[in-house]
Each structure stands twice: as C-alpha cells, then as structure tokens.
Design an enzyme around this catalytic site. Structure first.
Site, mmCIF file in Angstrom:
data_model
loop_
_atom_site.group_PDB
_atom_site.id
_atom_site.type_symbol
_atom_site.label_atom_id
_atom_site.label_comp_id
_atom_site.label_asym_id
_atom_site.label_seq_id
_atom_site.Cartn_x
_atom_site.Cartn_y
_atom_site.Cartn_z
ATOM 1 N N LYS A 1 -9.408 -3.150 4.431
ATOM 2 C CA LYS A 1 -8.787 -3.055 5.880
ATOM 3 C C LYS A 1 -9.948 -3.134 6.778
ATOM 4 O O LYS A 1 -10.615 -3.943 6.732
ATOM 5 C CB LYS A 1 -7.973 -1.807 5.886
ATOM 6 C CG LYS A 1 -6.974 -1.632 4.730
ATOM 7 C CD LYS A 1 -5.920 -0.504 4.886
ATOM 8 C CE LYS A 1 -5.291 -0.133 3.822
ATOM 9 N NZ LYS A 1 -3.838 0.693 3.890
ATOM 10 N N SER B 1 -1.776 5.101 -1.638
ATOM 11 C CA SER B 1 -2.348 6.405 -1.929
ATOM 12 C C SER B 1 -2.806 6.391 -3.491
ATOM 13 O O SER B 1 -2.887 7.477 -4.061
ATOM 14 C CB SER B 1 -1.608 7.546 -1.699
ATOM 15 O OG SER B 1 -1.189 7.528 -0.121
ATOM 16 N N GLU C 1 1.474 -3.056 6.908
ATOM 17 C CA GLU C 1 0.625 -2.722 8.156
ATOM 18 C C GLU C 1 0.779 -4.253 9.126
ATOM 19 O O GLU C 1 0.774 -4.086 10.217
ATOM 20 C CB GLU C 1 -0.686 -2.488 8.148
ATOM 21 C CG GLU C 1 -0.710 -1.053 7.636
ATOM 22 C CD GLU C 1 -2.049 -0.573 6.540
ATOM 23 O OE1 GLU C 1 -3.113 -1.469 6.944
ATOM 24 O OE2 GLU C 1 -2.043 0.488 6.136
ATOM 25 N N GLY D 1 -1.481 4.973 2.721
ATOM 26 C CA GLY D 1 -2.592 5.668 3.581
ATOM 27 C C GLY D 1 -2.059 7.115 3.592
ATOM 28 O O GLY D 1 -2.554 7.846 4.426
ATOM 29 N N ASN E 1 -8.534 -3.166 -1.012
ATOM 30 C CA ASN E 1 -8.125 -3.805 0.435
ATOM 31 C C ASN E 1 -9.145 -2.796 1.371
ATOM 32 O O ASN E 1 -8.635 -1.813 1.525
ATOM 33 C CB ASN E 1 -6.437 -3.414 0.837
ATOM 34 C CG ASN E 1 -6.346 -3.874 2.012
ATOM 35 O OD1 ASN E 1 -7.288 -4.426 2.794
ATOM 36 N ND2 ASN E 1 -5.101 -3.741 2.534
HETATM 37 P P1 PGA Z 1 -3.922 3.090 0.151
HETATM 38 O O1 PGA Z 1 -3.589 1.779 0.963
HETATM 39 O O2 PGA Z 1 -4.339 3.135 -1.166
HETATM 40 O O3 PGA Z 1 -5.050 3.678 1.328
HETATM 41 O O4 PGA Z 1 -2.704 3.728 0.465
HETATM 42 C C1 PGA Z 1 -3.147 0.851 0.183
HETATM 43 C C2 PGA Z 1 -2.507 -0.498 0.730
HETATM 44 O O5 PGA Z 1 -2.597 -0.417 1.965
HETATM 45 O O6 PGA Z 1 -2.346 -1.545 -0.081
#
Ligand code: PGA
Length: 260
Positions: free
Chosen positions: A13, A214, A98, A174, A11
């Site tokens: 983002k 994460s 999110e 995140g 992802n």
């Molecule tokens: P991250 O994001 O790996 O940066 O924690 C995971 C996600 O938002 O699906």
C-alpha cells in the site's frame, strides 16, 4: 499458470519510501525461501517498482503494481500506464476496494484495466468483495457476480487464463476482522459458479482464487487449507517480514527442494 502454485501477494500500500523498500526487499530475500510450488509477489509503491525490479531475484519474487491507468499513452497528467510498466512488473492489482471506495473507480475503469494489463503481458489480480452492508443484506453472491461481470466483460476465455481473482470482503480489509474460512469457501464456490456460467467448467476449475482481508500468520493456514483457495493477498501482514515469510512457508506444501 495453472492452479499448481499457491500465490502469496504482499500489498505494501502507501508505505515505505524507495530506500526503505530496498532495505525491506533485502530483509525479505534473506527470510523468504523460493519454492517451486509458490509464487511470491510483492506490490510496493509505484515509485519503488523500478529500483526493486533491478534488485529483485525473479526466481524468488515477482513484482506487482498496486494500480495503473488503462490507456497506453497520451494526455493523462500524473498517470502511469500498463505499457510503461511492461517489463518492470509481472502482475498488477486491479479494482482493490480502496481504489473502488476511496478513488471511486467504476466497473468500466476496472474492466479497462484488466484488458490493459493483459494487452501488456501483465497478469491482473482482480479484487472483488462485498461491503459490510451488502453482507448483512445477504447480497454477497450478487455483488460478486456483478463485480465479475463488470470486471471481465472485455475478456475472452483465452485471456481469462491470465486473470487471478482475489476475494476480499471490504469489511475484512485492514480491520483486523477475519472472515471465517467457511464464508471464504462459500464465496470462492460462488465465484467459480459464476465463472462456469460465463466461461465454462474448465475455465472455472483452472481459475486461481486468492483470499485477502486481515490475514495474519495465525489465520493464514485456515484459508490456505480451503480446497478452492489458491493463495493470499495481504496488506498489514506483508509489512512484517517474519509474519510474511512464515506465511510463505505455510503455503509451501510440496516436497520440492527450495530453489533459492
Ligand atoms: P489487510 O489488507 O491484509 O491489511 O487487511 C489486505 C488488502 O488490502 O489486500
């Protein structure tokens, strides 16, 4: 798709413009080997989806939208529908934390999106997970149950075959804060119990459940080793081509020859 494939999702983002997305796809294409036992899915920005769909080798990568609107067309300024994305993407992320927490998406929005995706031949990846507060209050299982019921209440057992669930504890996304594999195992078991209750044993056993939050090249193996976890949904690690391709290789357990 039954659970015979691990699903690895990146992802991106709100990162990478159209040009950068193409360059990054090119870089990943050279690093990520296609394997029969792995489905690698990339979720770039909405803007980059169209151009990447013309460049991508679908045997190597599938594409996902990070979001879309659930109505098929109409007076909805600024929105993009699943029917407009049909043919461009194969998957869509729905109910990411999110979206729930920054953009106040409700269970009703989310269940409408799950249904819209299926109606348009797109596999929804329904994200569910508890906040830090809910976790400390011991409410994880209740939150997962409520979000499953909230997100799937329009979905028949036949349609459920197209749905993927991503367990993404909000406190781990995140944050650089990893969930313990034992917690992820408990959560996936709770999800399967709830699906069994709603749709029966067969549906529960054949449901693909991913972990996200994460995940790094170091932690990925621990989650992939969990019997009931069928893949990973990654944010930050998916923007690091070497980490991402390394994680795909970790997920590749089978003995097939790479099909690239
Ligand atoms: P991250 O994001 O790996 O940066 O924690 C995971 C996600 O938002 O699906």
């Amino acid at each position: 798709m039954a659970r015979d494939k691990k699903i690895i999702i990146g992802n991106w983002k709100m990162n990478l413009n159209v040009h950068e997305s193409s360059l990054y796809l090119h870089k990943l294409s050279n690093l990520v080997k296609a394997h029969r036992d792995i489905e690698v899915v990339l979720a770039p920005s909405m803007l980059a989806l169209q151009s990447l769909s013309l460049q991508v080798n679908l045997r190597q990568f599938k594409l996902a939208a990070q979001n879309f609107y659930w109505r098929d067309h109409g007076h909805f300024t600024g929105e993009v529908s699943a029917s407009q994305l049909r043919g461009v993407i194969q998957y869509a992320i729905v109910g990411h934390s999110e979206r729930r927490h920054v953009f106040y998406e409700t269970d009703k929005d989310i269940r409408n999106k799950v249904a819209a995706a299926i109606r348009n031949d797109i596999r929804p990846i329904l994200c569910i997970g508890e906040t830090a507060w809910e976790r400390s209050a011991g409410e994880t299982v209740d939150v997962l149950r409520d979000q499953l019921i909230g997100g799937l209440s329009n979905i028949t057992s036949d349609e459920l075959k197209h749905v993927i669930i991503a367990y993404e504890p909000v406190w781990a996304i995140g944050m650089g804060q990893n969930a313990m594999p034992s917690d992820v195992d408990k959560a996936q078991k709770a999800i399967r119990r709830q699906i069994e209750h709603l749709y029966g044993t067969k549906a529960s056993e054949s449901l693909s459940i991913l972990y996200g939050g994460s995940v790094t090249a170091d932690s990925a193996g621990g989650y992939l080793a969990i019997e009931g976890i069928d893949g990973l949904l990654m944010g930050a690690a998916s923007l690091d081509a070497y980490a991402f391709s390394g994680i795909v290789e970790k997920a590749h357990k089978g003995s097939d020859v790479a099909i690239k």
